[in-house]
Design a protein around this motif. Structure first.
Motif, PDB file in Angstrom:
ATOM      1  N   LEU A  28       0.843  -1.190   0.000  1.00  0.00           N
ATOM      2  CA  LEU A  28       0.000   0.000   0.000  1.00  0.00           C
ATOM      3  C   LEU A  28       0.883   1.247   0.000  1.00  0.00           C
ATOM      4  O   LEU A  28       1.798   1.367   0.798  1.00  0.00           O
ATOM      5  N   VAL A  29       0.560   2.176  -0.888  1.00  0.00           N
ATOM      6  CA  VAL A  29       1.267   3.452  -0.940  1.00  0.00           C
ATOM      7  C   VAL A  29       0.454   4.528  -0.233  1.00  0.00           C
ATOM      8  O   VAL A  29       0.956   5.239   0.626  1.00  0.00           O
ATOM      9  N   ALA A  30      -0.815   4.644  -0.606  1.00  0.00           N
ATOM     10  CA  ALA A  30      -1.681   5.664  -0.017  1.00  0.00           C
ATOM     11  C   ALA A  30      -3.136   5.255  -0.215  1.00  0.00           C
ATOM     12  O   ALA A  30      -3.474   4.599  -1.197  1.00  0.00           O
ATOM     13  N   ARG A  31      -3.977   5.668   0.726  1.00  0.00           N
ATOM     14  CA  ARG A  31      -5.394   5.301   0.695  1.00  0.00           C
ATOM     15  C   ARG A  31      -6.199   6.493   1.176  1.00  0.00           C
ATOM     16  O   ARG A  31      -5.781   7.209   2.099  1.00  0.00           O
ATOM     17  N   GLY A  90     -14.135  11.147   5.333  1.00  0.00           N
ATOM     18  CA  GLY A  90     -14.262  11.252   6.774  1.00  0.00           C
ATOM     19  C   GLY A  90     -13.038  10.816   7.552  1.00  0.00           C
ATOM     20  O   GLY A  90     -13.056  10.858   8.789  1.00  0.00           O
ATOM     21  N   ARG A  91     -12.000  10.398   6.844  1.00  0.00           N
ATOM     22  CA  ARG A  91     -10.767   9.973   7.526  1.00  0.00           C
ATOM     23  C   ARG A  91      -9.565  10.645   6.870  1.00  0.00           C
ATOM     24  O   ARG A  91      -9.593  10.981   5.686  1.00  0.00           O
ATOM     25  N   ASP A  92      -8.529  10.823   7.671  1.00  0.00           N
ATOM     26  CA  ASP A  92      -7.279  11.316   7.100  1.00  0.00           C
ATOM     27  C   ASP A  92      -6.716  10.260   6.155  1.00  0.00           C
ATOM     28  O   ASP A  92      -6.827   9.060   6.419  1.00  0.00           O
ATOM     29  N   PRO A  93      -6.091  10.686   5.058  1.00  0.00           N
ATOM     30  CA  PRO A  93      -5.467   9.700   4.171  1.00  0.00           C
ATOM     31  C   PRO A  93      -4.380   8.905   4.902  1.00  0.00           C
ATOM     32  O   PRO A  93      -3.747   9.403   5.836  1.00  0.00           O
ATOM     33  N   LYS A 145       5.576   9.509   3.125  1.00  0.00           N
ATOM     34  CA  LYS A 145       4.980  10.638   3.846  1.00  0.00           C
ATOM     35  C   LYS A 145       5.772  11.916   3.595  1.00  0.00           C
ATOM     36  O   LYS A 145       7.001  11.925   3.647  1.00  0.00           O
ATOM     37  N   GLY A 146       5.055  12.991   3.324  1.00  0.00           N
ATOM     38  CA  GLY A 146       5.694  14.269   3.057  1.00  0.00           C
ATOM     39  C   GLY A 146       6.115  14.448   1.604  1.00  0.00           C
ATOM     40  O   GLY A 146       6.472  15.554   1.195  1.00  0.00           O
ATOM     41  N   LEU A 192      -2.583  10.628  -7.440  1.00  0.00           N
ATOM     42  CA  LEU A 192      -1.426  10.533  -6.558  1.00  0.00           C
ATOM     43  C   LEU A 192      -0.357  11.482  -7.091  1.00  0.00           C
ATOM     44  O   LEU A 192       0.191  11.268  -8.175  1.00  0.00           O
ATOM     45  N   GLU A 193      -0.102  12.537  -6.349  1.00  0.00           N
ATOM     46  CA  GLU A 193       0.975  13.464  -6.666  1.00  0.00           C
ATOM     47  C   GLU A 193       2.239  12.963  -5.985  1.00  0.00           C
ATOM     48  O   GLU A 193       2.265  12.792  -4.757  1.00  0.00           O
ATOM     49  N   MET A 194       3.279  12.741  -6.779  1.00  0.00           N
ATOM     50  CA  MET A 194       4.513  12.185  -6.240  1.00  0.00           C
ATOM     51  C   MET A 194       5.643  13.179  -6.475  1.00  0.00           C
ATOM     52  O   MET A 194       5.958  13.490  -7.632  1.00  0.00           O
ATOM     53  N   ASN A 195       6.220  13.666  -5.401  1.00  0.00           N
ATOM     54  CA  ASN A 195       7.322  14.621  -5.465  1.00  0.00           C
ATOM     55  C   ASN A 195       8.570  14.021  -4.830  1.00  0.00           C
ATOM     56  O   ASN A 195       8.493  13.042  -4.093  1.00  0.00           O
ATOM     57  N   SER A 196       9.694  14.644  -5.113  1.00  0.00           N
ATOM     58  CA  SER A 196      10.983  14.195  -4.543  1.00  0.00           C
ATOM     59  C   SER A 196      11.153  12.691  -4.730  1.00  0.00           C
ATOM     60  O   SER A 196      11.512  11.972  -3.796  1.00  0.00           O
ATOM     61  N   LEU A 197      10.896  12.240  -5.925  1.00  0.00           N
ATOM     62  CA  LEU A 197      10.942  10.804  -6.194  1.00  0.00           C
ATOM     63  C   LEU A 197      12.344  10.255  -6.001  1.00  0.00           C
ATOM     64  O   LEU A 197      13.351  10.937  -6.283  1.00  0.00           O
TER      65      LEU A 197
END
Length: 114
Positions: free
Chosen positions: A46-49, A53-56, A63-64, A79-84
């Motif tokens: 899992l990368v992100a969900r 009603g809930r924080d991702p 993270k970050g 999904l925005e991916m920065n600082s890859l």
């Protein structure tokens, strides 16, 4: 439900990519939409969900750097991916669960060169 992912590619370390996934029909906002990834020789993780009603949720290593968002009106998750980093290299899969079933997109390759 069909999930169509797009936006992968090749990028240098420190760069950015934006993944998008569109569902073929509306997904109840309380049901999760997520991004998973699978690197060669490794299990899918899992990368992100995101759920209404809930924080991702994010895996610790992104993270970050990564941000997940959802547009329920357009049935999309992004999904925005920065600082890859090179360790982000994997096939990324869109996921949702609805009506008691799990659905996966076809996967999109993200390659980060050092």
């Amino acid at each position: 439900v069909q999930l169509q992912a797009s936006g992968g590619g090749l990028v240098q370390a420190g760069g950015s990519l934006r993944l998008s996934c569109r569902a073929s029909r509306s997904i109840f906002s309380g049901n999760p939409m997520a991004w998973y990834r699978q690197a060669p020789g490794k299990s899918r993780e899992l990368v992100a969900r995101i759920r209404s009603g809930r924080d991702p949720d994010y895996r610790e290593s992104v993270k970050g750097r990564f941000t997940i968002s959802r547009d329920n009106a357009k049935n999309t998750v992004t999904l925005e991916m920065n600082s890859l980093e090179p360790d982000d290299t994997a096939v990324y899969y869109c996921y949702t669960r609805t009506d008691g079933h799990e659905y996966w997109g076809q996967g999109t390759q993200v390659t980060v060169s050092s």
